[in-house]
Design an enzyme around this catalytic site. Structure first.
Site, PDB file in Angstrom:
ATOM      1  N   ARG A  19       0.825  -1.211   0.000  1.00 60.10           N
ATOM      2  CA  ARG A  19       0.000   0.000   0.000  1.00 60.10           C
ATOM      3  C   ARG A  19       0.863   1.267   0.000  1.00 60.10           C
ATOM      4  O   ARG A  19       0.588   2.197  -0.782  1.00 60.10           O
ATOM      5  CB  ARG A  19      -0.964  -0.013   1.185  1.00 60.10           C
ATOM      6  CG  ARG A  19      -2.104  -1.024   1.026  1.00 60.10           C
ATOM      7  CD  ARG A  19      -3.016  -1.034   2.240  1.00 60.10           C
ATOM      8  NE  ARG A  19      -2.288  -1.416   3.450  1.00 60.10           N
ATOM      9  CZ  ARG A  19      -2.787  -1.347   4.676  1.00 60.10           C
ATOM     10  NH1 ARG A  19      -4.018  -0.875   4.869  1.00 60.10           N
ATOM     11  NH2 ARG A  19      -2.077  -1.733   5.710  1.00 60.10           N
ATOM     12  N   ASN A  37      -6.749  -2.541   2.033  1.00 57.78           N
ATOM     13  CA  ASN A  37      -6.767  -4.001   2.114  1.00 57.78           C
ATOM     14  C   ASN A  37      -8.197  -4.495   2.275  1.00 57.78           C
ATOM     15  O   ASN A  37      -9.054  -3.800   2.822  1.00 57.78           O
ATOM     16  CB  ASN A  37      -5.977  -4.485   3.332  1.00 57.78           C
ATOM     17  CG  ASN A  37      -4.467  -4.394   3.137  1.00 57.78           C
ATOM     18  OD1 ASN A  37      -3.984  -4.332   2.006  1.00 57.78           O
ATOM     19  ND2 ASN A  37      -3.730  -4.392   4.233  1.00 57.78           N
TER      20      ASN A  37
END
Length: 752
Positions: A19, A37
């Site tokens: 990320r 997520n």
């Protein structure tokens, strides 16, 4: 033209800094949007200039390691405007499919902080970042966020929170981030669990210098440590742990120290320094500064480098670093359990308050052909999936009895578990059941088929039968040696058919006898037994496995040899048992043939760990010797391509050489060379009968590097293609993968 694109990314993309990587890429390209997520992986939305979005998609497919992309899918969305790109909270619900990263050794950046007196994490034994640290062993659920790890109980301090939320910081969204102000705390405790005074690392080092034995809480469980050069300390550890002969692993502080202990080539160095940090079996240097009790009579030594900050702080000289258990028990990983089970072994406990969720032993590898030959696949590699043929129902393969692993397979992925161990006691079987439940929850796989070994007394088989009855699930039994060959096929992404050579200790055959020296014609759906060692009795059943001299008697060794004299009290009775057949089931095991030769040469009459006689026979062999005993393939009674190998002739050749005064190292080498020639002769005969030109080698006997080198060289010289293991072990630790791919292939075939 402004566009907005929705993206889904699947693979190892949680807990690996993915990320933050996406955030940096999008920000650099001036894109708006979000990344987060969920239970299936990572979801992304990017908005901006169409050309910039295309560049983003191109860059997305090349993330820094240890991230691994399996699939990227996109969809067009309506533009919303806005100029920020943000990491958003994880989405709940949805189908599980996110992959969990394996534990990773401390990275260079974190080591610099650990050693920098000016850094706020100087000397802190839990330093980590997005590139390194605990993952699999602390994960309790997905998506991978701090509340779903055993770090959930440690609230971030202001300093760590600032790093966690700073896109420019390498700890941006590092879930286990911590420091001395807010993270886990180290403690040195006595046998009663009382905290001992002083700085824990310094006091622990002092205890080791004084010859003490230390229990150390690592990533996947407790180790037992002692100074590797201290003969008395290592001998005491052996006595307390009830481990008579099996070699101990040694943790060295760095590569220069490793090179003083053993010979290290480029392939060995690459494995030693990899993020997985396995134990690597190396050729021991003559005069290495190690206590003899570390690896009695062994020419090799298992060495690993520190892989946690705690190890880096503790290890200043080579230490024995062996699993924290008594003989035959699973490794201790819970603090109360360790204090109870290890109180009579360790003098003190170097422990901490971060829980370990999944016990995970160290991985073990050898180097063959310039690459890894796994002996035990566990910490550092698990739970990384292996590619297998897609299609078919979800499968749970329950594995074998010894060196057990289990395997979930679905959608072209196989999740082979960490090393469970030998399912011979309640504690190990409980660890097996807990592991199955954890994998099932973590990866969201509900098995529709259960695969198992046909042996009715294996606890893994009993588990499969019990669960199938409770849940009304179909069962697929996979013959042990077919599973070995199928595992080798899956390891090499090969569908077969091949000539399979499966050499191991014992496994139940389709005729009810104990197999182990097998030549098969096999693919993923089935096999034909095309050749094998001529069966001999196994006098006393399992007792003969623990007492290799019984196999010498079974192979007809004369009673005037030393092996018969050493065991004179029972020799005639054992010979009679073998002839009568009562309590002496027939076996074609190659492992038991190695046992017989080891006993004849005086290497080992009784063993204290599985495969010991064969391991020590390999150590005894002179690798410079190139001559071999002759081998013969006899036609099977039913004709066709099948053949039997009279192993007794090899034993007789050993006896004749021994009577002639030939040195034992020469005899051992000639025997190894003969078995290598046998592999080639059997494969060439089956090539002529079937036209197949690929040979798969599997089974625990092929952990023997001398035999493996002789066999592979001979097969390749004969123009055959050879498949060997490189991702899962050839021993029973790979059986579950073989069961899984066979079950998938059969279920798919039936559906068609």
């Amino acid at each position: 033209m402004r566009v907005r694109t929705g993206i889904r990314v699947e693979g190892i993309v949680q807990g690996v800094g993915f990320r933050p990587f996406v955030h940096g890429l999008a920000t650099t390209l001036g894109l708006a949007g979000l990344v987060g997520n969920d239970a299936g992986g990572v979801f992304i939305e990017v908005e901006g200039d169409a050309a910039a979005v295309e560049r983003f998609l191109g860059g997305l497919s090349c993330p820094p390691p240890p991230a691994v992309i399996e699939r990227i899918t996109t969809r067009r969305l309506s533009a919303r405007g806005g100029g920020r790109f943000a990491i958003v909270g994880s989405a709940v619900g949805g189908r599980r499919g996110a992959l969990v990263s394996s534990d990773s050794a401390t990275c260079a950046d974190c080591l610099r902080e650990l050693r920098d007196p000016a850094d706020r994490r100087h000397g802190y034994p839990f330093v980590n970042c997005t590139a390194c640290g605990p993952r699999f062993t602390i994960v309790t659920d997905v998506p991978y966020d701090r509340p779903h790890t055993t770090m959930a109980g440690f609230a971030m301090c202001a300093g760590c929170a600032a790093e966690y939320h700073d896109p420019a910081d390498r700890r941006f969204h590092a879930q286990p981030v911590c420091c001395p102000a807010c993270g886990p705390r180290l403690a040195l405790r006595d046998r009663d669990g009382r905290e001992m005074p002083g700085e824990p690392i310094e006091e622990a080092r002092g205890l080791l210098r004084r010859g003490g034995i230390l229990a150390v809480k690592g990533l996947g469980g407790y180790h037992l440590a002692a100074t590797a050069a201290d003969e008395a300390a290592v001998a005491a550890l052996r006595a307390r742990k009830r481990r008579e002969d099996k070699p101990f692993a040694v943790m060295a502080p760095g590569l220069p120290s490793v090179r003083r202990l053993a010979h290290v080539g480029p392939a060995e160095e690459a494995l030693l320094t990899s993020a997985a940090r396995p134990i690597v079996l190396l050729r021991r240097r003559a005069g290495a500064p190690l206590a003899e009790a570390v690896a009695p009579g062994d020419r090799s030594i298992g060495v690993l480098l520190p892989y946690t900050p705690l190890h880096h702080l503790l290890v200043r000289e080579p230490l024995v670093m062996t699993s924290g258990n008594a003989s035959d028990e699973p490794i201790a990983h819970r603090d109360a359990e360790a204090l109870t089970r290890l109180r009579n072994v360790a003098d003190a406990f170097l422990t901490h308050d971060r829980p370990i969720h999944v016990r995970t032993d160290d991985s073990v590898v050898r180097v063959f052909g310039g690459g890894a030959l796994p002996v035990r696949r566990s910490r550092g590699y698990v739970p990384r999936p292996l590619p297998v043929p897609a299609g078919g129902p979800a499968v749970l393969a329950c594995g074998a009895e010894l060196k057990n692993t289990f395997c979930f397979a679905e959608g072209g992925r196989a999740f082979v578990s960490h090393h469970i161990g030998d399912l011979e006691n309640y504690e190990t079987f409980r660890a097996f059941r807990e592991g199955v439940e954890h994998f099932e929850r973590l990866f969201g796989i509900a098995p529709a088929v259960l695969a198992h070994d046909p042996h009715p007394e294996y606890l893994s088989t009993k588990y499969a039968l019990e669960r199938a009855g409770e849940q009304e699930l179909p069962l697929i039994g996979v013959q042990h040696h077919h599973a070995h060959i199928a595992a080798c096929l899956a390891d090499n992404e090969h569908a077969g058919p091949v000539i399979g050579v499966a050499f191991d200790g014992t496994g139940l055959g389709t005729d009810g006898t104990l197999w182990g020296g097998e030549f098969l014609i096999a693919d993923l759906t089935g096999f034909e037994r095309a050749g094998h060692l001529r069966p001999v009795p196994l006098p006393g059943g399992a007792t003969a496995i623990r007492e290799p001299w019984r196999m010498a008697a079974a192979y007809g060794v004369p009673n005037d040899l030393d092996v018969a004299r050493r065991n004179a009290a029972a020799w005639d009775r054992v010979v009679a048992v073998g002839r009568a057949g009562l309590g002496a089931p027939p076996t074609s095991s190659m492992g038991r043939l190695f046992d017989a030769v080891a006993a004849v040469l005086g290497v080992r009459d009784r063993i204290t760990y599985e495969g010991q006689a064969a391991v020590e026979l390999e150590q005894r062999a002179d690798p410079r010797e190139r001559s071999a005993y002759p081998v013969r393939l006899d036609d099977a009674e039913d004709g066709g391509p099948s053949f039997v190998v009279p192993g007794a002739e090899l034993v007789q050749a050993v006896v004749e050489d021994l009577r002639a005064g030939t040195p034992a190292p020469t005899i051992a080498a000639r025997f190894h060379n003969a078995v290598g020639d046998l592999v080639v002769a059997g494969a060439v005969r089956l090539r002529e009968a079937t036209g197949l030109t690929t040979v798969a080698l599997s089974g625990g006997v092929f952990q023997n590097l001398l035999l493996l080198e002789r066999a592979v060289t001979g097969l390749e010289t004969a123009g055959l293609t050879v498949l060997v293991h490189h991702r899962v072990p050839p021993n029973d630790g790979g059986i579950s993968l073989g069961q899984a791919v066979v079950a998938t292939a059969r279920a798919t075939s039936c559906a068609l």
